[in-house]
Design an enzyme around this catalytic site. Structure first.
Site, PDB file in Angstrom:
ATOM      1  N   LYS A 134       6.784  -0.674   7.042  1.00 54.65           N
ATOM      2  CA  LYS A 134       6.370   0.672   6.661  1.00 54.65           C
ATOM      3  C   LYS A 134       7.615   1.545   6.518  1.00 54.65           C
ATOM      4  O   LYS A 134       8.322   1.822   7.479  1.00 54.65           O
ATOM      5  CB  LYS A 134       5.440   1.264   7.720  1.00 54.65           C
ATOM      6  CG  LYS A 134       4.948   2.687   7.373  1.00 54.65           C
ATOM      7  CD  LYS A 134       4.360   3.391   8.595  1.00 54.65           C
ATOM      8  CE  LYS A 134       3.071   2.762   9.048  1.00 54.65           C
ATOM      9  NZ  LYS A 134       2.460   3.544  10.166  1.00 54.65           N
ATOM     10  N   GLY A 145       0.827  -1.211   0.000  1.00 53.60           N
ATOM     11  CA  GLY A 145       0.000   0.000   0.000  1.00 53.60           C
ATOM     12  C   GLY A 145       0.851   1.245   0.000  1.00 53.60           C
ATOM     13  O   GLY A 145       2.073   1.211   0.145  1.00 53.60           O
ATOM     14  N   ASP A 164      -6.562   8.719  16.408  1.00 45.91           N
ATOM     15  CA  ASP A 164      -6.805   8.504  14.969  1.00 45.91           C
ATOM     16  C   ASP A 164      -7.508   7.165  14.744  1.00 45.91           C
ATOM     17  O   ASP A 164      -7.107   6.376  13.887  1.00 45.91           O
ATOM     18  CB  ASP A 164      -5.482   8.558  14.200  1.00 45.91           C
ATOM     19  CG  ASP A 164      -5.702   8.903  12.720  1.00 45.91           C
ATOM     20  OD1 ASP A 164      -6.805   9.384  12.380  1.00 45.91           O
ATOM     21  OD2 ASP A 164      -4.776   8.692  11.918  1.00 45.91           O
ATOM     22  N   GLY A 177       0.638   5.552   1.355  1.00 45.01           N
ATOM     23  CA  GLY A 177      -0.071   6.582   2.106  1.00 45.01           C
ATOM     24  C   GLY A 177       0.745   7.841   2.189  1.00 45.01           C
ATOM     25  O   GLY A 177       1.845   7.945   1.618  1.00 45.01           O
ATOM     26  N   GLY A 178       0.215   8.843   2.917  1.00 44.22           N
ATOM     27  CA  GLY A 178       0.915  10.103   3.053  1.00 44.22           C
ATOM     28  C   GLY A 178       2.207   9.962   3.831  1.00 44.22           C
ATOM     29  O   GLY A 178       3.141  10.754   3.668  1.00 44.22           O
TER      30      GLY A 178
END
Length: 676
Positions: free
Chosen positions: A385, A363, A480, A365-366
């Site tokens: 990540k 994936g 979050d 993401g920002g």
């Protein structure tokens, strides 16, 4: 023999020590050999005496390491990082029994704290005075395994803490890493039992988890000094030190060496002082006037003989310390500490090998990209990540994630396996979640889960969040909570993930600084935007969970501009109207008539969680109770703040309207800043 200056210094030193000895014996004679510290009671314990003391007792009473905290029913003592209940004191055999205050004996399924370090190192110091010494005969060790242990009879299953893919076990004796099965992780450990107990070994034969818990609740023993090593009188210590000093002097002059004669005349006095000074240090008491008098000759001796060399060494050490402090940045200082207590630190080359040169991308993401990794030879899968340089800011988010996840061990919280930090190349290594995030299932066109499974997933998420709020020494606020940050393992067990915005705060602290105001639009609690709705606290996570729960129940995003009608555009408002329509003039909404019982329950709980004021929302533990209970006993909450003003009480209408206007304006500012 020697230079005249040194000789005069020695004569002055000996004269002052003789004067000090006279003062010592005079002071001890005035005291009459009585320390003036009568026995006392503490909690249920009676007739307590040295080496124990109470808080606030005179400094000469007892020993600092044995200070007791007293309440009406309990006596407590601090040992290393923990606080323990003192349940009994045995002066005959010189030991007392303690129990960890954090071990919940009233729980049906207790688990010790994972970070408790109860062991003390030393027994005797260099002067022959005793220190605290734990003499526990046994240790109970807890582990969390990804699959059942079938080949090791020492592992006792803990069914009440286990889940489908998380098996908790306890065993006794050795808690070393070598004893762990390769698919198991350390959870906690706690000592128990006596040092010498033949009955204990019989009780442990074939013992179950419940049997071991019963033994743990009885605590463990801690030895204290025997009678001859307890705090002696001042005159007794002086005699001991004087005899030792005399023996030292005679031993040195018995040799024909010139160096030994010099040591005898110039070091025997200092030897006496160090022995006497060690007494005061060992018992953590303030030095009386006598000790201050003895400190004068020591100062003169150091001034005469040992000034320049220590000063040079001190300047060198200060220079090295300042140079090192300047060259190490904030992230590196944190990681040096984290490396000792937290997850594994990998080199960047290890990350490249783990991900096969970043071949399998999961994936984007920002924050950066996520890749699938395989650790050989076991073949365990991980999610890596990779944080981009512009996303990690000054390392704050990276530090927050590592420090937060590094201390968490829970079946419903994603586990941080390791991390990498080499200059601006930073990575986080997690356990692999093969089913990805929750959002791709609840927003799917086809129904992915049964209502029972959806309720089970919601309960798992609530348990994970409640553990963050209540299960650690410091409460962890996630800030979050949303479907994208809920990951599912191979058995669809939910795990709370992505702690980049998480913060640590003292448990019970209801006030959080305004600098913590951040999150995802649509899930941010009202108090994160305007303090008029309440203080920022763990209830802010409850609000986000409520929005998540409504999306799980509705199978759609809460705000949908493409809805069939404008009234259905905002799901929480629409479903509230449908649920409350049941009680008006006997009319029953056809939507509610077709609604599943569990769907209705999830909606009602979600509406409770998103109440406008934080004080009106339940805690996560209360949310868990509602999810575990049936739907019949649930009452409808008040209308949440987002609904139209026509349903607001007249007396509150002006106040609510002004607050909603403020929130709307501040949301616009936040969105504009995000777009920039």
């Amino acid at each position: 023999m020697g230079n005249p200056g040194a000789f005069r210094c020695s004569v002055t030193l000996q004269a002052l020590i003789v004067f000090s000895l006279i003062a010592v014996f005079a002071a001890d004679h005035v005291q009459g050999g009585d320390d003036g510290c009568p026995p006392f009671s503490c909690g249920h314990l009676q007739d307590i005496s040295s080496p124990f003391r109470r808080r606030g007792d005179p400094l000469e009473c007892g020993v600092g390491a044995y200070e007791l905290g007293c309440t009406s029913s309990k006596a407590t003592i601090h040992i290393n990082t923990g606080t323990y209940y003192v349940t009994a004191i045995n002066y005959t055999n010189s030991y007392f029994r303690v129990m960890d205050t954090n071990f919940d004996t009233n729980s049906s399924c207790p688990l010790p704290l994972w970070n408790r370090l109860p062991y003390a190192g030393s027994i005797l110091d260099s002067h022959g005075f005793w220190d605290l010494s734990i003499r526990s005969g046994y240790t109970a060790c807890f582990a969390n395994c990804s699959r059942a242990v079938t080949n090791n009879g020492a592992y006792k299953p803990v069914d009440c803490l286990s889940a489908d893919n998380s098996h908790v076990y306890v065993w006794v004796y050795d808690c070393s890493v070598q004893e762990l099965e390769p698919y198991c992780g350390y959870l906690a450990m706690i000592p128990f039992g006596d040092e010498y107990s033949s009955n204990m070994q019989l009780q442990l034969q074939g013992a179950s988890y419940a049997d071991i818990i019963q033994l743990i609740t009885k605590g463990f023993t801690v030895h204290f000094p025997e009678e001859e090593y307890r705090k002696p009188s001042l005159s007794k210590v002086t005699n001991i030190c004087l005899n030792n000093s005399t023996s030292y002097f005679k031993e040195l002059i018995s040799h024909a060496s010139f160096v030994n004669w010099i040591r005898a005349f110039f070091w025997s006095d200092i030897y006496f002082y160090r022995c006497l000074d060690g007494y005061f240090i060992s018992y953590h008491t303030t030095r009386p006037v006598v000790a201050q008098l003895i400190a004068v000759p020591k100062f003169l001796f150091v001034l005469c003989r040992f000034l320049l060399a220590p000063l040079a060494v001190w300047i060198f050490l200060v220079y090295k310390y300042l140079k090192t402090r300047i060259t190490i940045d904030a992230v590196e200082k944190f990681l040096r500490i984290q490396q000792m207590i937290g997850p594994t630190r990998y080199a960047y080359t290890d990350i490249v090998a783990l991900t096969s040169h970043f071949r399998d991308k999961l994936g984007q993401g920002g924050y950066g990209s996520v890749y699938k990794g395989v650790l050989l030879p076991g073949g365990a899968h991980f999610a890596v990540k990779m944080l981009e340089g512009n996303s990690s800011c000054n390392g704050d988010d990276f530090i927050s994630e590592v420090s937060t996840l590094g201390r968490i061990h829970h079946v419903n919280v994603v586990r941080l396996v390791g991390f990498c930090s080499e200059e601006l190349r930073r990575a986080l290594v997690y356990e692999y979640m093969p089913h990805g995030s929750l959002d791709k299932y609840i927003f799917s066109a086809e129904k992915s889960f049964s209502w029972d499974k959806l309720n089970e997933i919601a309960l798992g998420i609530a348990r994970g969040i409640n553990y963050l709020h209540q299960g650690c020494d410091m409460q962890i606020l996630h800030f979050d909570i949303k479907p994208h940050n809920i990951l599912l393992d191979s058995n669809f067990v939910p795990k709370v993930a992505d702690f980049g915005l998480a913060k640590l705060y003292p448990r019970g602290d209801s006030f959080v600084p305004l600098s913590a105001m951040r999150g995802t639009i649509g899930y941010i609690a009202p108090e994160m935007i305007s303090r008029s709705f309440g203080v920022i606290s763990s209830k802010s996570d409850v609000y986000s969970f409520g929005m998540l729960l409504l999306e799980m129940a509705g199978g759609r995003r809460n705000a949908d501009p493409n809805a069939a009608t404008s009234s259905q555009g905002y799901y929480p408002s629409w479903v509230y109207d449908q649920l409350t329509l049941q009680g008006e003039a006997g009319e029953i909404s056809p939507v509610i008539a077709d609604m599943h019982e569990l769907e209705k329950k999830l909606c009602v709980i979600g509406l409770w969680c998103i109440q406008m004021r934080s004080r009106d929302r339940p805690t996560m533990s209360e949310v868990m109770e509602m999810l575990e209970a049936g739907a019949d006993g649930l009452q409808m909450p008040s209308r949440p703040f987002f609904c139209d003003e026509g349903h607001i009480h007249v007396e509150d209408s002006y106040h609510f309207t002004s607050e909603l206007t403020t929130v709307s304006e501040e949301f616009t500012v936040v969105l504009e800043e995000d777009e920039e």
